[in-house]
Design a protein around this motif. Structure first.
Motif, PDB file in Angstrom:
ATOM      1  N   VAL A   1       0.682  -1.226  -0.151  1.00  0.00           N
ATOM      2  CA  VAL A   1      -0.014   0.077  -0.145  1.00  0.00           C
ATOM      3  C   VAL A   1       0.982   1.144  -0.080  1.00  0.00           C
ATOM      4  N   ILE A   2       2.060   1.441   0.956  1.00  0.00           N
ATOM      5  CA  ILE A   2       2.588   2.427   0.813  1.00  0.00           C
ATOM      6  C   ILE A   2       3.463   2.694  -0.412  1.00  0.00           C
TER       7      ILE A   2
ATOM      8  N   ILE B   1       0.919   3.915  -3.218  1.00  0.00           N
ATOM      9  CA  ILE B   1       0.718   5.239  -3.088  1.00  0.00           C
ATOM     10  C   ILE B   1       1.630   5.943  -3.513  1.00  0.00           C
TER      11      ILE B   1
ATOM     12  N   TYR C   1       1.875   5.922  -7.120  1.00  0.00           N
ATOM     13  CA  TYR C   1       0.818   6.895  -7.864  1.00  0.00           C
ATOM     14  C   TYR C   1       1.165   8.271  -7.801  1.00  0.00           C
ATOM     15  N   LEU C   2       1.520   8.470  -6.781  1.00  0.00           N
ATOM     16  CA  LEU C   2       1.539   9.894  -6.738  1.00  0.00           C
ATOM     17  C   LEU C   2       2.688  10.889  -7.546  1.00  0.00           C
TER      18      LEU C   2
ATOM     19  N   VAL D   1      -6.629   0.977  -3.835  1.00  0.00           N
ATOM     20  CA  VAL D   1      -5.707   2.351  -3.597  1.00  0.00           C
ATOM     21  C   VAL D   1      -5.788   3.085  -5.168  1.00  0.00           C
ATOM     22  N   ASN D   2      -5.959   2.576  -5.997  1.00  0.00           N
ATOM     23  CA  ASN D   2      -5.874   3.307  -7.336  1.00  0.00           C
ATOM     24  C   ASN D   2      -7.183   4.024  -7.558  1.00  0.00           C
TER      25      ASN D   2
ATOM     26  N   GLY E   1      -7.018   6.912  -5.146  1.00  0.00           N
ATOM     27  CA  GLY E   1      -6.263   8.007  -5.676  1.00  0.00           C
ATOM     28  C   GLY E   1      -6.932   8.745  -6.803  1.00  0.00           C
TER      29      GLY E   1
ATOM     30  N   SER F   1       1.621   0.667  -9.255  1.00  0.00           N
ATOM     31  CA  SER F   1       0.526   1.321  -9.444  1.00  0.00           C
ATOM     32  C   SER F   1      -0.093   1.431 -10.968  1.00  0.00           C
TER      33      SER F   1
END
Length: 397
Positions: free
Chosen positions: A35-36, A39, A42-43, A132-133, A136, A377
């Motif tokens: 998850v970390i 993220i 993704y960012l 997560v996506n 996001g 991601s």
């Protein structure tokens, strides 16, 4: 003390401190790390970067933290044969060295997450990826609507259509992310849908095209939709095809992609038409081959893309994942990368996961035109190499 003795000692220590649910703790550690890292990854592809205190430094520390958790899971709970430990360690060191040469560590980190996925339910990995996506995209969309981050808006030279990124660095990145999320969802559902889901998926495809106006991703999404509509015929065909043919087609796809970029010359009618259909990608792939040799252990290639909507001079970006891996990471990494692709296919075929195989084939097709195959991601499917697939067997039964 050999590896087996170390593992026995570790298990003895864990037993003494009365850890009664090692499988759950291993899953928690891996999920937390994934998850970390998701993220952070993704960012990196959004306009959130350099806002709200989020920058390259904070994302780097997040990547370190996510990697630490999954490596801790390996150290505490995973059992490998001695040669496996040695092979994985050698490859991790090699990929790190190549990453330093290329100034890009995607392959290095992805391989760590592949190795540490051993024993983790791949269905759980897909669900984590989707959550997560989805979160996001929802957050970046809201931040864009509130004018807290930039919404990259561009138009084509040959079209009046306006293209929006909704917080991504470029409209094609948003379209690619939705495409990969669709594949993850298709794999999770094993290509089995009801009529309302078909309608919703088609509506999402059309909406994505209207927002991003990304023609190639739109065609890939339509192909994916056709495959779920005719899922029985597709699964039957994949089951009947000899595995060796699938491996040859994969190798052929990659070879033709590299060859076209290498031999492209402006003025050749056929190649110019292919270049036009691929939105000019062949031209820049040829420039890459002309300006850079294929190195043994990778090299840094300066690239200047349109991400972020900034005005730039001397645009140069390699879109094809296959060309990027070969030129940026070098021949050794390219061979290792191709081996991983074929091993994932082999696993899906051997265990008769034809729905996942169909998704993976679409990933390979997409990688002809986009650079996301080693970005977790976007593409999560390489984690299936060592992950546990039992939940898919139950679903298929």
């Amino acid at each position: 003390m050999n590896v087996k003795q170390v593992i026995n000692k570790r298990d003895e220590v864990l037993t003494n401190i009365k850890i009664s649910t090692p499988e759950k703790l291993a899953k928690y550690l891996y999920t937390m790390g994934l998850v970390i890292y998701l993220i952070a990854n993704y960012l990196r592809g959004t306009m959130i970067v350099n806002n709200f205190g989020i920058n390259i430094v904070t994302m780097t520390y997040a990547i370190y933290l996510g990697t630490f958790f999954v490596l801790l899971k390996v150290i505490l709970y995973d059992d490998f044969l001695e040669w496996e430990y040695l092979a994985y360690l050698v490859l991790i060191i090699l990929f790190y060295s190549i990453g330093k040469q290329a100034k890009d560590f995607d392959l290095f980190y992805y391989f760590i997450f592949i190795v540490s996925a051993k024993g983790i339910d791949f269905k759980h990995i897909l669900k984590t990826f989707l959550i997560v996506n989805f979160a996001g995209i929802l957050i970046t969309g809201c931040l864009t609507g509130l004018d807290l981050i930039k919404n990259v808006i561009i138009t084509r030279v040959d079209s009046p259509a306006v293209r929006y990124s909704l917080g991504a660095v470029y409209p094609t990145d948003l379209a690619a992310r939705i495409f990969f999320m669709m594949l993850a969802y298709f794999g999770l559902k094993n290509y089995r849908f009801k009529l309302p889901e078909y309608i919703s998926i088609l509506a999402l495809i059309i909406l994505t095209y209207l927002i991003t106006n990304t023609r190639l991703d739109f065609l890939l999404m339509l192909l994916a939709f056709i495959m779920i509509v005719f899922n029985k015929q597709v699964m039957s065909a994949l089951e009947k095809i000899k595995p060796s043919y699938i491996y040859l087609l994969t190798g052929g796809l990659v070879f033709v992609t590299l060859l076209l970029g290498y031999i492209y010359r402006p003025g050749n009618a056929i190649l110019d038409k292919i270049n036009s259909l691929l939105s000019g990608r062949l031209f820049y792939e040829h420039i890459a081959f002309k300006d850079y040799n294929v190195e043994f252990l990778g090299q840094y290639i300066y690239q200047n893309g349109f991400g972020g909507g900034f005005k730039i001079n001397n645009y140069f970006f390699i879109d094809s994942s296959y060309v990027r891996v070969l030129l940026m990471y070098g021949l050794v990494a390219f061979i290792a990368f191709m081996t991983i692709l074929l091993l994932v296919e082999k696993k899906f075929i051997a265990e008769k996961h034809y729905g996942l195989l169909a998704c993976f084939i679409l990933v390979l097709l997409s990688s002809v035109i986009d650079q996301h195959i080693l970005e977790i991601s976007y593409n999560i499917f390489l984690l299936a190499l060592l992950a546990d697939m039992n939940s898919f067997k139950e679903q298929e039964d």
